[in-house]
Write an enzyme that holds these catalytic residues in place. Structure first.
Site, PDB file in Angstrom:
ATOM      1  N   ARG A 268       0.832  -1.198   0.000  1.00 12.60           N
ATOM      2  CA  ARG A 268       0.000   0.000   0.000  1.00 12.60           C
ATOM      3  C   ARG A 268       0.876   1.260   0.000  1.00 12.60           C
ATOM      4  O   ARG A 268       2.073   1.211   0.273  1.00 12.60           O
ATOM      5  CB  ARG A 268      -0.912   0.011   1.235  1.00 12.60           C
ATOM      6  CG  ARG A 268      -2.036  -0.992   1.190  1.00 12.60           C
ATOM      7  CD  ARG A 268      -2.801  -1.060   2.511  1.00 12.60           C
ATOM      8  NE  ARG A 268      -2.004  -1.703   3.559  1.00 12.60           N
ATOM      9  CZ  ARG A 268      -2.445  -1.889   4.809  1.00 12.60           C
ATOM     10  NH1 ARG A 268      -3.658  -1.454   5.165  1.00 12.60           N
ATOM     11  NH2 ARG A 268      -1.679  -2.491   5.703  1.00 12.60           N
TER      12      ARG A 268
ATOM     13  N   LYS B 286       1.576   1.923   7.410  1.00 15.74           N
ATOM     14  CA  LYS B 286       1.874   1.126   8.592  1.00 15.74           C
ATOM     15  C   LYS B 286       2.857   1.834   9.511  1.00 15.74           C
ATOM     16  O   LYS B 286       3.539   2.780   9.129  1.00 15.74           O
ATOM     17  CB  LYS B 286       2.447  -0.239   8.176  1.00 15.74           C
ATOM     18  CG  LYS B 286       1.435  -1.144   7.512  1.00 15.74           C
ATOM     19  CD  LYS B 286       0.202  -1.406   8.388  1.00 15.74           C
ATOM     20  CE  LYS B 286       0.524  -2.258   9.598  1.00 15.74           C
ATOM     21  NZ  LYS B 286      -0.682  -2.489  10.454  1.00 15.74           N
TER      22      LYS B 286
ATOM     23  N   TYR C 170      -1.118   4.496  10.733  1.00 12.57           N
ATOM     24  CA  TYR C 170      -1.487   3.522  11.747  1.00 12.57           C
ATOM     25  C   TYR C 170      -0.289   3.357  12.664  1.00 12.57           C
ATOM     26  O   TYR C 170       0.834   3.138  12.197  1.00 12.57           O
ATOM     27  CB  TYR C 170      -1.832   2.170  11.115  1.00 12.57           C
ATOM     28  CG  TYR C 170      -3.154   2.128  10.397  1.00 12.57           C
ATOM     29  CD1 TYR C 170      -4.350   2.337  11.085  1.00 12.57           C
ATOM     30  CD2 TYR C 170      -3.215   1.872   9.034  1.00 12.57           C
ATOM     31  CE1 TYR C 170      -5.569   2.291  10.434  1.00 12.57           C
ATOM     32  CE2 TYR C 170      -4.437   1.820   8.368  1.00 12.57           C
ATOM     33  CZ  TYR C 170      -5.618   2.035   9.076  1.00 12.57           C
ATOM     34  OH  TYR C 170      -6.819   1.996   8.427  1.00 12.57           O
TER      35      TYR C 170
ATOM     36  N   HIS D 161      -0.687   1.709  16.285  1.00  8.87           N
ATOM     37  CA  HIS D 161      -0.870   0.508  17.111  1.00  8.87           C
ATOM     38  C   HIS D 161       0.207   0.439  18.198  1.00  8.87           C
ATOM     39  O   HIS D 161       0.962  -0.532  18.300  1.00  8.87           O
ATOM     40  CB  HIS D 161      -0.832  -0.754  16.237  1.00  8.87           C
ATOM     41  CG  HIS D 161      -1.902  -0.791  15.195  1.00  8.87           C
ATOM     42  ND1 HIS D 161      -3.247  -0.874  15.499  1.00  8.87           N
ATOM     43  CD2 HIS D 161      -1.839  -0.760  13.840  1.00  8.87           C
ATOM     44  CE1 HIS D 161      -3.960  -0.897  14.395  1.00  8.87           C
ATOM     45  NE2 HIS D 161      -3.132  -0.809  13.368  1.00  8.87           N
TER      46      HIS D 161
ATOM     47  N   GLU E 297      -5.900   4.732  13.703  1.00  2.92           N
ATOM     48  CA  GLU E 297      -6.837   3.828  14.375  1.00  2.92           C
ATOM     49  C   GLU E 297      -7.527   4.423  15.588  1.00  2.92           C
ATOM     50  O   GLU E 297      -8.496   3.842  16.100  1.00  2.92           O
ATOM     51  CB  GLU E 297      -6.136   2.523  14.770  1.00  2.92           C
ATOM     52  CG  GLU E 297      -5.179   2.623  15.940  1.00  2.92           C
ATOM     53  CD  GLU E 297      -3.762   3.032  15.551  1.00  2.92           C
ATOM     54  OE1 GLU E 297      -2.868   2.962  16.405  1.00  2.92           O
ATOM     55  OE2 GLU E 297      -3.566   3.432  14.379  1.00  2.92           O
TER      56      GLU E 297
ATOM     57  N   ASP F 197      -2.730  -6.998  15.133  1.00  6.45           N
ATOM     58  CA  ASP F 197      -1.999  -5.721  15.147  1.00  6.45           C
ATOM     59  C   ASP F 197      -2.178  -4.968  16.459  1.00  6.45           C
ATOM     60  O   ASP F 197      -1.454  -4.018  16.740  1.00  6.45           O
ATOM     61  CB  ASP F 197      -2.378  -4.838  13.946  1.00  6.45           C
ATOM     62  CG  ASP F 197      -3.869  -4.605  13.814  1.00  6.45           C
ATOM     63  OD1 ASP F 197      -4.630  -4.972  14.736  1.00  6.45           O
ATOM     64  OD2 ASP F 197      -4.289  -4.056  12.782  1.00  6.45           O
TER      65      ASP F 197
END
Length: 378
Positions: free
Chosen positions: A15, A75, A94, A96, A118, A270
């Protein structure tokens, strides 16, 4: 503002954080966009398309990080990228962080303004930047599970939808949110028998309504989970607590009772995983491992396997927020949009997301309190 778009380096992550349409909108608004060469190729986007939209193409990610005020990724940064951060830089991706202490420490050390897709949350509780990838991951979970059930992949040799005279497979989904709902759509569409468990009675009523009796709904508790898991051919872990580590809703003892050759797909990996036997993050290169005769799949970037779909779904949701950050500057954008403010995880060496702070045993500082000095100065 200078916005940097580095190439993703996570295993098989194809991506990209901004499409040519996003570049065009940012440049039209007066900003400079730096894209690392070949960053979009995995999603079918060429360097020439980026150039035509107004981006400047750079050879190395280190150049992108060095020159940009705001880094946009898909990511979370990996360890090799930590040293590339500039002090005080802004990062929109993101993150996480709850299960990732090393990244958290790196962001705090470099005083990064870390805004996590997120945890961006609207007033009604929706998570607009998590939804598109949750939709993809939920649908993929069943697609992947159906493939792993085939005998040559180690599965028990069950066809998800069965055939006339032979019953379909049993799919058990733990969590009735966006991931669970989309997993149920795929499983129902493939003809499986589907049971969804959740702790929220109103969510179960909603699912019962939209599926018109084509799925079974079950209130989640330990007894119900122990009972239903024995019949599962495919178990999908779809539990989410925004920003926090996922709770372990399926114990190892429960997994031991599953059929030999059954499959677990833990979409919550994740955020640390929701199945006790899922004790590792796997990759697209080596996605599975076996425990107690059950195939486990725990890839943390599932949507990266379908990057063309995932990139356009994600960037359609992130671009309005990215434009706010660029047009107003991070601090003013955060102050003016409470949903964006909820996405702020780190700011000036402080943890500003309560679930992350709790998971890591660190002090939480209110983002409003930190930003008040900026507000007074402006």
């Amino acid at each position: 503002m200078i916005i940097g778009v580095p190439k993703e380096i996570k295993n098989n992550e194809n991506r990209v954080a901004v499409t040519p349409a996003g570049v065009y909108a940012l440049v039209k608004a007066g900003h400079k966009v730096l894209v690392e060469k070949t960053a979009g190729l995995g999603s079918g986007i060429t360097d020439e398309e980026y150039r035509s939209a107004g981006a400047a193409m750079l050879e190395k990610s280190s150049e992108v990080f060095r020159e940009a005020d705001l880094i946009v990724k898909v990511k979370e940064p990996l360890e090799s990228e930590y040293e590339l951060f500039k002090d005080g830089q802004a990062l929109f991706t993101y993150l996480h962080l709850a299960p990732n202490r090393p990244l958290t420490e790196a962001l705090l050390r470099k005083e990064i303004t870390g805004i996590a897709y997120e945890t961006v949350q609207t007033a009604d509780g929706a998570l607009p930047l998590l939804v598109p990838m949750s939709e993809v991951a939920g649908r993929m979970a069943v697609q992947i599970g159906a493939n792993l059930l085939q005998k040559y992949n180690g599965g028990c040799g069950v066809l998800l939808g069965g055939v006339p005279g032979v019953p379909p497979a049993d799919v058990v989904i733990v969590g009735g949110g966006i991931v669970g709902t989309n997993a149920a759509k795929m499983a129902v569409g493939m003809g499986a028998r589907v049971t969804v468990l959740d702790i929220n009675a109103s969510r179960l009523a909603y699912l019962d309504d939209i599926f018109s009796g084509r799925i079974a709904t079950l209130y989640y508790n330990e007894f119900n989970m122990m009972t239903i898991i024995r019949q599962a051919d495919l178990l999908v872990g779809a539990v989410l607590v925004a920003g926090a580590k996922a709770p372990k809703v399926v114990s190892e003892a429960m997994v031991r009772t599953m059929k030999p050759g059954s499959v677990i797909v833990d979409v919550a990996i994740d955020q640390g995983g929701s199945i006790e036997t899922v004790d590792r993050v796997t990759t697209h290169d080596h996605p599975c491992f076996e425990r107690h005769g059950v195939i486990h799949y725990s890839v943390a970037n599932m949507p990266g396997a379908v990057p063309r779909t995932s990139t356009y779904a994600l960037t359609g949701a992130t671009l309005p927020y990215l434009l706010q950050l660029a047009n107003l500057g991070p601090e003013r954008a955060l102050l003016e949009d409470h949903s964006l403010l909820s996405g702020l995880n780190t700011y000036r060496a402080n943890l500003t997301c309560a679930p992350v702070a709790e998971a890591l045993g660190k002090e939480y500082v209110s983002p409003e309190r930190l930003l008040v000095s900026f507000k007074q100065a402006s």
